[in-house]
Write a protein that holds these residues in place. Sequence first.
Motif, PDB file in Angstrom:
ATOM      1  N   ILE A 181      81.965  49.864  97.225  1.00  0.00           N
ATOM      2  CA  ILE A 181      82.911  50.873  97.726  1.00  0.00           C
ATOM      3  C   ILE A 181      82.199  51.749  98.751  1.00  0.00           C
ATOM      4  O   ILE A 181      81.115  52.268  98.483  1.00  0.00           O
ATOM      5  CB  ILE A 181      83.454  51.744  96.570  1.00  0.00           C
ATOM      6  CG1 ILE A 181      84.165  50.852  95.535  1.00  0.00           C
ATOM      7  CG2 ILE A 181      84.407  52.813  97.083  1.00  0.00           C
ATOM      8  CD1 ILE A 181      84.437  51.559  94.232  1.00  0.00           C
ATOM      9  N   ASP A 220      85.409  56.263 100.723  1.00  0.00           N
ATOM     10  CA  ASP A 220      86.514  55.896  99.841  1.00  0.00           C
ATOM     11  C   ASP A 220      86.274  56.260  98.374  1.00  0.00           C
ATOM     12  O   ASP A 220      87.156  56.038  97.542  1.00  0.00           O
ATOM     13  CB  ASP A 220      86.780  54.388  99.928  1.00  0.00           C
ATOM     14  CG  ASP A 220      87.264  53.978 101.312  1.00  0.00           C
ATOM     15  OD1 ASP A 220      88.036  54.746 101.912  1.00  0.00           O
ATOM     16  OD2 ASP A 220      86.863  52.892 101.786  1.00  0.00           O
ATOM     17  N   ARG A 221      85.122  56.823  98.049  1.00  0.00           N
ATOM     18  CA  ARG A 221      84.786  57.008  96.627  1.00  0.00           C
ATOM     19  C   ARG A 221      85.642  58.047  95.921  1.00  0.00           C
ATOM     20  O   ARG A 221      85.872  57.960  94.724  1.00  0.00           O
ATOM     21  CB  ARG A 221      83.295  57.344  96.504  1.00  0.00           C
ATOM     22  CG  ARG A 221      82.423  56.141  96.802  1.00  0.00           C
ATOM     23  CD  ARG A 221      80.958  56.459  96.788  1.00  0.00           C
ATOM     24  NE  ARG A 221      80.187  55.350  97.371  1.00  0.00           N
ATOM     25  CZ  ARG A 221      78.912  55.384  97.642  1.00  0.00           C
ATOM     26  NH1 ARG A 221      78.222  56.504  97.405  1.00  0.00           N
ATOM     27  NH2 ARG A 221      78.301  54.341  98.168  1.00  0.00           N
ATOM     28  N   LYS A 257      88.784  58.671  96.826  1.00  0.00           N
ATOM     29  CA  LYS A 257      90.168  58.204  96.853  1.00  0.00           C
ATOM     30  C   LYS A 257      90.508  57.305  95.669  1.00  0.00           C
ATOM     31  O   LYS A 257      91.654  57.274  95.220  1.00  0.00           O
ATOM     32  CB  LYS A 257      90.444  57.433  98.152  1.00  0.00           C
ATOM     33  CG  LYS A 257      90.254  58.247  99.413  1.00  0.00           C
ATOM     34  CD  LYS A 257      90.470  57.361 100.634  1.00  0.00           C
ATOM     35  CE  LYS A 257      90.194  58.113 101.925  1.00  0.00           C
ATOM     36  NZ  LYS A 257      90.341  57.221 103.114  1.00  0.00           N
ATOM     37  N   ILE A 258      89.526  56.557  95.189  1.00  0.00           N
ATOM     38  CA  ILE A 258      89.847  55.518  94.198  1.00  0.00           C
ATOM     39  C   ILE A 258      90.330  56.095  92.876  1.00  0.00           C
ATOM     40  O   ILE A 258      90.954  55.387  92.085  1.00  0.00           O
ATOM     41  CB  ILE A 258      88.626  54.596  93.948  1.00  0.00           C
ATOM     42  CG1 ILE A 258      87.447  55.409  93.409  1.00  0.00           C
ATOM     43  CG2 ILE A 258      88.245  53.854  95.205  1.00  0.00           C
ATOM     44  CD1 ILE A 258      86.302  54.555  92.953  1.00  0.00           C
ATOM     45  N   ARG A 270      96.581  54.986  94.520  1.00  0.00           N
ATOM     46  CA  ARG A 270      95.700  54.792  95.684  1.00  0.00           C
ATOM     47  C   ARG A 270      94.901  53.510  95.516  1.00  0.00           C
ATOM     48  O   ARG A 270      94.228  53.317  94.512  1.00  0.00           O
ATOM     49  CB  ARG A 270      94.771  55.978  95.833  1.00  0.00           C
ATOM     50  CG  ARG A 270      93.700  55.832  96.880  1.00  0.00           C
ATOM     51  CD  ARG A 270      94.223  56.004  98.280  1.00  0.00           C
ATOM     52  NE  ARG A 270      94.545  57.399  98.551  1.00  0.00           N
ATOM     53  CZ  ARG A 270      94.863  57.857  99.746  1.00  0.00           C
ATOM     54  NH1 ARG A 270      94.896  57.021 100.772  1.00  0.00           N
ATOM     55  NH2 ARG A 270      95.163  59.121  99.923  1.00  0.00           N
ATOM     56  N   LEU A 309      92.277  50.852  97.927  1.00  0.00           N
ATOM     57  CA  LEU A 309      91.539  50.807  99.185  1.00  0.00           C
ATOM     58  C   LEU A 309      92.230  49.893 100.183  1.00  0.00           C
ATOM     59  O   LEU A 309      92.206  50.135 101.384  1.00  0.00           O
ATOM     60  CB  LEU A 309      90.106  50.331  98.938  1.00  0.00           C
ATOM     61  CG  LEU A 309      89.281  51.217  97.996  1.00  0.00           C
ATOM     62  CD1 LEU A 309      87.852  50.719  97.921  1.00  0.00           C
ATOM     63  CD2 LEU A 309      89.311  52.673  98.463  1.00  0.00           C
ATOM     64  N   ASP A 310      92.874  48.853  99.699  1.00  0.00           N
ATOM     65  CA  ASP A 310      93.646  47.956 100.571  1.00  0.00           C
ATOM     66  C   ASP A 310      95.109  48.166 100.250  1.00  0.00           C
ATOM     67  O   ASP A 310      95.613  47.685  99.237  1.00  0.00           O
ATOM     68  CB  ASP A 310      93.237  46.494 100.309  1.00  0.00           C
ATOM     69  CG  ASP A 310      94.009  45.527 101.213  1.00  0.00           C
ATOM     70  OD1 ASP A 310      94.720  46.015 102.113  1.00  0.00           O
ATOM     71  OD2 ASP A 310      93.893  44.312 101.006  1.00  0.00           O
TER      72      ASP A 310
END
Length: 423
Positions: free
Chosen positions: A357, A361-362, A364-365, A370, A372-373
């Motif tokens: 990751i 993006d850390r 957001k997960i 949410r 990442l894709d």
Amino acid sequence: MSEEQFSILLVDDDKVDRLAVRRALSKAGLMANLTEAKNGADAMSELKVRQNFGGVDQVNCSDSASNYLGHIFDLVLLDYRLPDIDGLHLLSQIKAFNLYLPVIVLTGQGDEEIAVEIMKAGAADYLSKAKIEPKGLAKAINSAVRIHKAELAVELINKRLRISNELLIFKNQELERQQEQIKLQNVQLQESYKLKSEFLATMSHELRTPMNAIMGFSQLLLRQYGDPLSEQQQNLIQRIFSNSKNLLDMINEMLDFSKIEAGRLEIRPQRFNLGNLINLTIEELRSLAVQKQLDLTAEVKLKDSYIVQDANFIKRIIVNLVSNAIKFTDIGTVKIKVWEIDPDKIAIAITDTGIGIAPVDRDKIFQAFRQLDQGFTRQHSGTGLGLAITKSLVTMMGGKINLESQLDEGSTFTIEIPRKYDA
């Protein structure tokens, strides 16, 4: 000698007294533009004309007197006894005309009661005509004008303060109105949020029943009671079963998340063997790792395997994190490690050799919905709720979750929870 120049209105019906005042001013070296009035009517006329910036006939005590054309007076020297009105009534007329001027009253009686009456009416000072002398007169004029200017400055400051206060009051009222509007909007948002959570919970519950039925019938068909199924039929039914199971997992995630949002998910702590729970959960998930040819291992290093926490919460956390690790790892291993940080705290780490990751993006997960894709052509399916639910469950148990990750090298999620849940 004073360098300041004053515009003075002298109101006195006695020509000799007016001359005495002029001489006293001249001897005192007071630069003054002196305008004379013989009675109250003339005085009010002069005041009105000056206020309206009109011209006046002037008697000069200074060559600079022309600078005061059209200028309101700095001071009024007022005889107490006038042929048409007394000083007190003229003083009240000046105030009624909204002329804020310092007034020194000239009295010939020397009566202390009259002096007190004059001061109460608003005069700046009083002088006895019999005792008028240059120094005393100049001192009284300078003092009256200076005090008057100070009062004007204070009044101006007070006026500005009043305006500022009114502006602050208006702004506070506007802020209060905005706060009330925000409160109302928050109530509406909370109501909408509650309705959304209730809708998700209801729909998730309603969808579980047909999904369970589809899975049940698929399993019955796969047992091939009676006539055996062809290989193509078995493949089709297996797809029905697998897709139904995926849908049910998503529905369960939605149901759990809606319960967490609504505050209806209760923690039920109990004493259990954490090592056994970890090993059993790993065996349930091993088939997922075998399908991708991944090594799935567990290492439990606990002096005392018994803890007091919610076993279902911990199992759900392990399932979410290990499933995610397997999903995003194509080659290598997924490892679970359990150890004691101290006698009162347990750590559980899930490490994989997957895609990793990015630092950006850390955060957001762990957000709900949410991923990442987010595209429709994304390779990995899911609701995007797994890690949000995991973080909520860890927090409810009084713990925290940390992430360490490198792109294309893998990730490690570490959970720290109390050995004993503290209600």
